[in-house]
Design a protein around this motif. Structure first.
Motif, PDB file in Angstrom:
ATOM      1  N   ARG A   1     -32.575  22.605  10.610  1.00  0.00           N
ATOM      2  CA  ARG A   1     -31.935  23.544  10.684  1.00  0.00           C
ATOM      3  C   ARG A   1     -30.635  23.951   8.903  1.00  0.00           C
ATOM      4  NH1 ARG A   1     -30.530  22.666  16.510  1.00  0.00           N
ATOM      5  NH2 ARG A   1     -32.458  23.995  17.397  1.00  0.00           N
TER       6      ARG A   1
ATOM      7  N   LYS B   1     -43.116  20.012  25.099  1.00  0.00           N
ATOM      8  CA  LYS B   1     -41.970  20.624  26.219  1.00  0.00           C
ATOM      9  C   LYS B   1     -41.365  20.256  26.915  1.00  0.00           C
ATOM     10  CE  LYS B   1     -42.544  25.006  22.870  1.00  0.00           C
ATOM     11  NZ  LYS B   1     -43.761  26.551  23.205  1.00  0.00           N
TER      12      LYS B   1
ATOM     13  N   SER C   1     -38.533  18.979  20.827  1.00  0.00           N
ATOM     14  CA  SER C   1     -38.975  19.955  19.493  1.00  0.00           C
ATOM     15  C   SER C   1     -39.735  19.488  19.142  1.00  0.00           C
ATOM     16  CB  SER C   1     -37.823  20.010  18.965  1.00  0.00           C
ATOM     17  OG  SER C   1     -38.539  20.019  17.092  1.00  0.00           O
TER      18      SER C   1
ATOM     19  N   ARG D   1     -39.347  17.844  27.501  1.00  0.00           N
ATOM     20  CA  ARG D   1     -37.658  18.678  26.241  1.00  0.00           C
ATOM     21  C   ARG D   1     -37.702  17.920  24.734  1.00  0.00           C
ATOM     22  NH1 ARG D   1     -33.618  18.197  31.780  1.00  0.00           N
ATOM     23  NH2 ARG D   1     -34.473  19.422  33.328  1.00  0.00           N
TER      24      ARG D   1
ATOM     25  N   GLN E   1     -27.329  25.088  21.709  1.00  0.00           N
ATOM     26  CA  GLN E   1     -28.063  24.487  21.823  1.00  0.00           C
ATOM     27  C   GLN E   1     -29.393  25.258  22.479  1.00  0.00           C
ATOM     28  OE1 GLN E   1     -25.827  21.957  25.572  1.00  0.00           O
ATOM     29  NE2 GLN E   1     -24.900  20.862  24.244  1.00  0.00           N
ATOM     30  N   HIS E   2     -30.018  24.717  23.017  1.00  0.00           N
ATOM     31  CA  HIS E   2     -30.917  25.965  22.863  1.00  0.00           C
ATOM     32  C   HIS E   2     -30.966  26.645  24.331  1.00  0.00           C
ATOM     33  CE1 HIS E   2     -35.281  28.203  23.855  1.00  0.00           C
ATOM     34  NE2 HIS E   2     -35.081  27.263  25.314  1.00  0.00           N
ATOM     35  N   GLY E   3     -31.255  27.564  24.601  1.00  0.00           N
ATOM     36  CA  GLY E   3     -30.596  28.117  26.242  1.00  0.00           C
ATOM     37  C   GLY E   3     -29.239  28.622  26.403  1.00  0.00           C
TER      38      GLY E   3
ATOM     39  N   GLU F   1     -32.975  15.062  18.046  1.00  0.00           N
ATOM     40  CA  GLU F   1     -31.879  15.967  17.324  1.00  0.00           C
ATOM     41  C   GLU F   1     -30.962  15.271  16.295  1.00  0.00           C
ATOM     42  OE1 GLU F   1     -28.930  14.737  20.136  1.00  0.00           O
ATOM     43  OE2 GLU F   1     -30.074  15.408  22.236  1.00  0.00           O
TER      44      GLU F   1
ATOM     45  N   GLN G   1     -34.061  17.610  14.322  1.00  0.00           N
ATOM     46  CA  GLN G   1     -33.777  19.246  14.390  1.00  0.00           C
ATOM     47  C   GLN G   1     -32.474  19.676  13.527  1.00  0.00           C
ATOM     48  OE1 GLN G   1     -34.156  19.137  18.634  1.00  0.00           O
ATOM     49  NE2 GLN G   1     -34.973  21.221  18.414  1.00  0.00           N
TER      50      GLN G   1
END
Length: 785
Positions: free
Chosen positions: A644, A560, A565, A563, A139-141, A637, A640
């Motif tokens: 990936r 962004k 992409s 929240r 997860q981002h962050g 999601e 994404q």
């Protein structure tokens, strides 16, 4: 004749007094300086090969290891555990050395072997580290402890100041997915595109393939993956690009645009002078490997740089069965087209690169040259725009010997190709939107004879100072050329610049030899073939419908804040827009890179998923906003995740493509693979990302943004969509389709995209808490219309 005279280094005549020898000091000086330049390049290449070969260590580390081993020997300890003594016993020249000298030589040999083993170990460790991709799925962050340790180790083993190709030996090979996983993901991807009966039939074909032929084909593919650096790339280049027999213009080549809102100078020759000089500055950095290796943005993870080797001095040459990409060592000239004539323009004089002002002077000479084209020369470039087989036959028959061969060699071996176009292009006039459409079509195909579509890339300079680029696709993918194009645009405007009159800065050496006009002897039979190729190309060009627009009402900054992409947001927008226009879903192609692996190129992200179609149906069906937002989040999601997986070697389409190639080599038929490979990509999409953000100061110079680039439609009844998210507030779109298809219209689809952008951002923004109003803030009051 002036060029011929300058090319003569010496002359001699026989007289009664003897031989009268006359040497041309200028010509001999040119020969000497050319030799010096050539040897400098060889030395630089040798040095870089050594540095790259021992990376992630450095050549100086060898001396450190030698000194350390010798130091331990003088302390009467043996770090080699007897190996130095063994080496000393078997030295072939031991009888001619003292025992002390033998010990030193043996220690140096041992140190060298130890150093090489350390390099091999470090490279192997780095390769294993770069094979770890779980960080991409976190997860981002939120970074796990495992990933934190991995990041630290990558930095430790990456060494310092890598050259462009330093990481090549440490990049992992592209893994071969299992048949089971690929078939499962394929069936999932086509579910929203099929009714129950068709899906059941496809599932049965897939299961039969998986249980029988698939395992046999997979075995050959695994064998290739053990032997080759990349099990996909060579077949992809050959069968997708080089074996295509239709025109590469529109069908394969793509383009890149100039700055959208500004033109640095209105003088055509001056813009060419700065830009051409900038391209050669980039080539110099490329040859010295001074360009920093590309990395995943915000990380230390390197990307494969193999495609950079063929940026310059490269041409796709036609063949009757398959074309071939040819690359030569550096050439000191470019090929220039203007009003039906071809010129050879040298950009080096006395071993130095001409200044921008001198290149401008030479370009202006071409523009002012009144000579007419040779017979049959004016439309010669149409051969590269038409079908490949006629061009291959014509090349063999009419351009393999004599004057034509020399002139063709000059074009094909040039660093790159330049077109001086008499038209004016860009965002201009009373209808700037329509002018962008015209600009895109001009860059994609021009007049069908004023580009050399076989060259790795051609730069087009327009009469009003605007410029653009057209690129052949087989040798590399768009991000590689975009890197060069960004550098050229930034160097032209922010480093080289222009004087107050709009000319290039600097002085001119008026003694420069004139650009050499190429000559041709084109027989009537060849002229007839040129006319046929031009007819084919013009028919294709006239059928292309293009719409380019810059969406400036919001950009990735606002996306962004929701929240989401930005790429997933655009892809969901395209799904909604397509469904609204066509009333159904289609197989959607989004290009994803696989340059995390050695010699990686691209993989397909199938953007139309069960989740995306569920969101679109709910949104169009009038479901509650909360439901639509939940489905949108699931769809983004999933997108994404698919992206990936494609980047990390777990894609679907390249694996299935290679299995199909193996089946053809084995002479076996697979109904499943045949059906998969025949499915049309009615929506083909690609994002053009800005790679060198540091070159452009969008805060102080927000007008210096490129409009990106585009390509033709992949399917006759589909769309090609390229988009770029520039800064925080601009999204550029390039949409292509064919007039001959009544179901497609680039402008109508563009309108649907704009509406979908607004609708989705409104859906997402309505869930965001409104910012608290301060005492000084006042609500805006609408004025009466």
């Amino acid at each position: 004749m002036a060029e011929a005279h300058q090319a003569v280094a010496f002359q001699f005549t026989v007289t009664p007094e003897g031989i009268d020898l006359q040497l041309s000091h200028q010509a001999l000086s040119e020969i000497y300086l050319s030799g010096v330049r050539s040897w400098k390049k060889r030395i630089i290449r040798l040095k870089n090969n050594v540095i790259t070969g021992v990376y992630p260590a450095s050549p100086s580390s060898w001396l450190f290891v030698v000194i350390a081993i010798l130091a331990t020997m003088y302390t009467r300890s043996d770090p080699s555990m007897g190996l130095i003594a063994k080496i000393q016993e078997h030295l072939p020249v031991s009888h001619s050395m003292s025992s002390q000298c033998q010990a030193v030589v043996s220690a140096v040999l041992f140190s060298t072997l130890l150093w090489l083993m350390l390099i091999f170990t470090m490279r192997l460790c780095l390769k294993q580290l770069l094979s770890y991709h779980r960080w991409m799925f976190e997860q981002h962050g939120k970074m796990s402890n495992t990933t934190k340790v991995w990041v630290a180790l990558v930095r430790i083993f990456s060494g310092r100041k890598p050259l462009l190709y330093s990481y090549q030996g440490s990049l992992p090979n592209l893994p071969v997915p299992t048949i089971k996983d690929t078939v499962k993901r394929y069936l999932e991807s086509v579910r929203p595109l099929m009714d129950d009966s068709k899906y059941e039939r496809t599932t049965q074909l897939a299961e039969e393939f998986q249980g029988s032929l698939g395992n046999r084909l997979q075995w050959y593919l695994k064998l290739k993956s053990l032997w080759a650096a990349n099990y996909v790339s060579d077949w992809w280049e050959e069968y997708i690009y080089l074996r295509g027999r239709s025109p590469i213009m529109v069908n394969s080549n793509y383009y890149g645009m100039d700055f959208l809102f500004v033109t640095p100078t209105p003088i055509q020759a001056a813009r060419a002078g700065n830009s051409i000089h900038a391209f050669f500055l980039y080539r110099r950095k490329l040859n010295k490997e001074e360009i920093k290796p590309s990395r995943i943005p915000g990380t230390a993870i390197p990307l494969c740089a193999a495609q950079c080797e063929r940026i310059f001095n490269t041409t796709r040459t036609p063949g009757e069965e398959t074309d071939m990409v040819q690359h030569w060592q550096d050439s000191d000239y470019i090929a220039v087209y203007h009003r039906g004539r071809y010129f050879r323009l040298r950009v080096y004089q006395a071993g130095r690169l001409l200044s921008p002002r001198e290149i401008e002077f030479q370009i202006q000479r071409i523009l002012d040259d009144p000579s007419p084209p040779s017979k049959g020369e004016a439309h010669l470039g149409a051969l590269t725009a038409g079908d490949r087989i006629p061009w291959a036959k014509a090349r063999t028959k009419f351009f393999s010997t004599g004057l034509n061969k020399r002139s063709l060699d000059c074009i094909e071996k040039a660093a790159f190709f330049v077109t001086l176009d008499d038209d004016e292009q860009g965002m201009m006039g009373d209808d700037p939107a329509a002018s962008l459409d015209k600009y895109a079509k001009s860059l994609l195909h021009g007049k069908c004879y004023d580009r050399w579509f076989d060259k790795s890339f051609s730069v087009v300079f327009y009469k009003n100072g605007k410029c653009g680029i057209n690129a052949e696709h087989s040798w590399a993918d768009a991000p590689v050329l975009a890197h060069v194009w960004e550098y050229a645009l930034a160097t032209d405007s922010f480093q080289l610049g222009y004087n107050t009159e709009g000319h290039c800065k600097g002085e001119v050496d008026s003694s420069l030899p004139k650009p050499q006009k190429l000559n041709w002897e084109i027989p009537p039979e060849c002229e007839e073939q040129i006319s046929k190729s031009l007819e084919v190309a013009q028919k294709l060009a006239n059928d292309i419908d293009f719409h380019v627009f810059s969406f400036q009402e919001f950009g990735k900054g606002k996306v962004k804040k929701c929240r989401v992409s930005p790429d997933a947001f655009i892809q969901m927008t395209l799904q909604l827009a397509y469904f609204r226009e066509q009333g159904n879903f289609c197989l959607t192609y989004e290009a994803s890179m696989t340059r995390l692996f050695r010699e990686g190129r691209t993989e397909t992200v199938r953007s139309c998923s069960n989740e995306s179609s569920a969101f679109v149906r709910a949104f169009e069906g009038g479901e509650a906003p909360e439901v639509c937002r939940r489905l949108f989040k699931a769809a983004s999601e999933k997108h994404q995740l698919l992206y990936r997986m494609a980047m990390t070697g777990a894609g679907i389409d390249r694996h299935l493509f290679c299995l199909y190639v193996v089946s053809k080599y084995l002479g076996v038929e697979s109904p499943f693979l045949k059906e998969v490979l025949s499915e049309p990509w009615r929506l083909s999409t690609s994002q053009t990302a800005v790679q060198q953000v540091e070159l452009f100061d969008l805060v102080n110079y927000p007008e210096y943004i490129s409009c990106g680039g585009g390509f033709g439609p992949v399917a006759d009844d589909g769309y090609g969509v390229s988009y770029s998210l520039v800064g925080e507030n601009i999204i550029n779109f390039h949409i292509s389709c064919k007039h001959s298809c009544p179901q497609t219209d680039a402008h109508k689809f563009g309108s649907q995209i704009k509406k979908a952008l607004h609708d989705i951002v409104h859906l997402l923004s309505s869930a965001q808490p409104e910012p608290k109003k301060t005492e000084t803030s006042r609500p805006k009051v609408k004025k009466d219309q």
